[in-house]
Design an enzyme around this catalytic site. Sequence first.
Site, PDB file in Angstrom:
ATOM      1  N   CYS A 106       0.851  -1.188   0.000  1.00 36.79           N
ATOM      2  CA  CYS A 106       0.000   0.000   0.000  1.00 36.79           C
ATOM      3  C   CYS A 106       0.889   1.241   0.000  1.00 36.79           C
ATOM      4  CB  CYS A 106      -0.886  -0.009   1.241  1.00 36.79           C
ATOM      5  SG  CYS A 106      -1.992   1.403   1.351  1.00 36.79           S
ATOM      6  N   HIS A 152     -10.132   1.144   1.169  1.00 30.82           N
ATOM      7  CA  HIS A 152      -9.686   2.481   1.586  1.00 30.82           C
ATOM      8  C   HIS A 152     -10.870   3.432   1.793  1.00 30.82           C
ATOM      9  CE1 HIS A 152      -5.340   2.569   1.691  1.00 30.82           C
ATOM     10  NE2 HIS A 152      -5.231   1.993   0.512  1.00 30.82           N
TER      11      HIS A 152
END
Length: 195
Positions: A106, A152
């Site tokens: 990420c 997210h």
Amino acid sequence: MILPILSFGAPILRKECEDFDENTPLENLISDMFETMYAASGVGLAGPQIGIGKRIFIVDGSPFADPEEGEQPDEQLLALKKFKKVFINPIIEEESGDLWPFAEGCLSIPGIREDVERKSNIKISYYNENWQFLEESYQGIAARIIQHEYDHIEGVLFTDHLNPLKRRLLKGKLDDVSRGKVDVNYKMKFQNLKR
Ligand code: ZN
């Protein structure tokens, strides 16, 4: 414009994002997001990672499209070459298929990669960059990128999917990331920067 990517520890990464009003002009935001993602060599970027608490993410799976040496490119790999998309106000309608592990990373958590298990197929509805409403199905790596980015905008990070022991082992590293004690070659804003 390249925007700084917020690190692990930023409160906005933990918020459920809100929908955009329909037909909001987003051209500038979208082009900044692509520029920011490419500058960081990412395959996906979601609003909260650049401080926007709204339901938007972008993807470009083409870095995954090259077959390993000696391997024949299959249909799925070839499809990834064209997997460059903008998802606005998306909803994952359905997840199906077997769980499979894939090493995720990420841009907000540099230096950490871990296997995460997710289902192989998804159905998603969303608006594209032209505010066209679409409903599509994805599988494999394309689905995986979407699932990660979709998390997210729900305030979820891939490390949340790891088992408690693994999470405990990673805690020190995650604290380091939030403090900026990590090697990174793109622009970031660290939540708890210590000098
Ligand atoms: Zn991410």
